[in-house]
Design a protein around this motif. Structure first.
Motif, PDB file in Angstrom:
ATOM      1  N   LYS A  87     153.041   6.912 -19.561  1.00  0.00           N
ATOM      2  CA  LYS A  87     152.004   5.900 -19.424  1.00  0.00           C
ATOM      3  C   LYS A  87     152.553   4.520 -19.804  1.00  0.00           C
ATOM      4  O   LYS A  87     153.132   4.348 -20.882  1.00  0.00           O
ATOM      5  N   PHE A 145     147.288  -0.598 -25.625  1.00  0.00           N
ATOM      6  CA  PHE A 145     148.130   0.417 -24.986  1.00  0.00           C
ATOM      7  C   PHE A 145     147.382   1.718 -24.710  1.00  0.00           C
ATOM      8  O   PHE A 145     147.902   2.601 -24.026  1.00  0.00           O
ATOM      9  N   CYS A 146     146.153   1.845 -25.229  1.00  0.00           N
ATOM     10  CA  CYS A 146     145.319   3.008 -24.904  1.00  0.00           C
ATOM     11  C   CYS A 146     144.514   2.809 -23.631  1.00  0.00           C
ATOM     12  O   CYS A 146     143.952   3.765 -23.082  1.00  0.00           O
ATOM     13  N   ARG A 150     153.071   0.910 -21.311  1.00  0.00           N
ATOM     14  CA  ARG A 150     152.589   0.297 -22.549  1.00  0.00           C
ATOM     15  C   ARG A 150     152.737  -1.222 -22.552  1.00  0.00           C
ATOM     16  O   ARG A 150     152.578  -1.863 -23.587  1.00  0.00           O
TER      17      ARG A 150
END
Length: 336
Positions: free
Chosen positions: A27, A253-254, A29
């Protein structure tokens, strides 16, 4: 580890922390601009068959616009974490009707169907009693622990909740003996939702988000979900976030998408912002009593509008919303 007993319920998601870590490792970031519309966020990030989780608590701080859009875009066969779910579950169940397919295929139940003191949702009750939706039961605390395990990168966490109850018997948990003391504990599997939606008070365009008041399990939900949609009451400059980073509840970053949606929890409550529209919530419950009346209600409020702003206009617009804002202000000033 010695397993003493286990519940009869099915797990609707993969509790493997290693599999989740493999996904999160890929994912991005980078600090990138994630500002978009709710329509785009749902189109890109919510897929048929996904496991969906929604933030907030009861009728407070629910991402109503996302729930509307999921139904409006016709997403099918979702699995859902029914953790303190009230009006959000009611909206999603609206997609389980003849001619509209099946929005929900499976639900992990802690609290659903009820709208707290307002009563039970007739349509949500019909949906669950029909048998078309698979169900597994948990306590609210157990679902929170499952999200905590996922946020910690663990496949499970031990707890004492539900031991000796019918809820345990209908859950997917396992009773184990502690490897250190031999004491009876419950092993609660990690919950990694495919996608989650959380409504917050403020966010910047990168996804850094602030929550006022109780956050319940949203801190862990944001870190457990593979994809996360943030809707916010107000978009604020990133410089303001950086000026007081301790107020950031959910870091960028989530987050995969940020959508500015003023009054985005309507008709629910947004703490310190506006009170719930009790009359409109009652109108939902009344419309659900008769399927044809409910179909007309949904055509008017969900399928017959292009977006959440049009929905708000049909619910009374700015004049009604200002009344709810004043009501919330007066309640806080009175110390309620």
């Amino acid at each position: 580890m010695n397993i003493l007993s286990q519940g009869d319920g099915k797990l609707f998601s993969d509790p493997s922390a290693n599999n989740a870590r493999a996904y999160f490792a890929s994912k991005p970031r980078a600090l990138t601009d994630k500002l978009t519309t709710v329509q785009d966020a749902v189109a890109r990030l919510v897929h048929d068959g996904d496991y969906l989780a929604i933030g907030g608590f009861g009728c407070a701080r629910i991402p109503t616009a996302v729930a509307h859009e999921i139904v409006r875009q016709g997403r099918q066969n979702l699995r859902f974490a029914g953790h303190t779910a009230t009006h959000d579950f009611q909206i999603l169940c609206a997609g389980n009707r003849t001619g509209h397919g099946r929005t929900l295929a499976a639900v992990e139940i802690a609290y659903v169907v009820g709208l707290e003191a307002r009563g039970l949702s007739p349509h949500a009750r019909r949906v669950l009693q029909s048998g078309e939706v698979a169900c597994t039961e948990w306590s609210n605390y157990a679902l929170a622990v499952r999200l905590k395990a996922a946020a910690m990168g663990l496949p499970f966490l031990p707890a004492r909740s539900m031991l000796g109850t019918d809820t345990f018997r209908r859950s997917g948990a396992k009773e184990i003996a502690c490897p250190f003391t031999g004491e009876r504990l419950l092993a609660l599997p990690a919950l990694f939702p495919d996608v989650a939606a959380i409504h917050v008070h403020e966010a910047d365009r990168y996804g850094n988000a602030r929550i006022r008041g109780t956050s319940v399990a949203d801190f862990d939900l944001a870190r457990a979900a593979k994809r996360l949609i943030i809707t916010c009451e107000r978009l604020i400059p990133s410089a303001e976030i950086r000026g007081d980073p301790t107020r950031t509840a959910i870091p960028f970053f989530c987050v995969d998408a940020v959508c500015e949606v003023p009054y985005g929890s309507y008709p629910g409550n947004m703490p310190y912002e506006y009170f719930s529209d009790e009359a409109h919530l009652c109108a939902w419950l009344e419309a659900e009593e008769e399927p044809q009346a409910f179909a007309e209600f949904l055509d008017h409020y969900i399928y017959g509008v292009r977006n959440f702003n049009e929905y708000l206009e049909r619910c009374g617009g700015l004049e009604q919303l200002q009344k709810l804002r004043l009501q919330e202000l007066m309640l806080h000033q009175s110390g309620v």
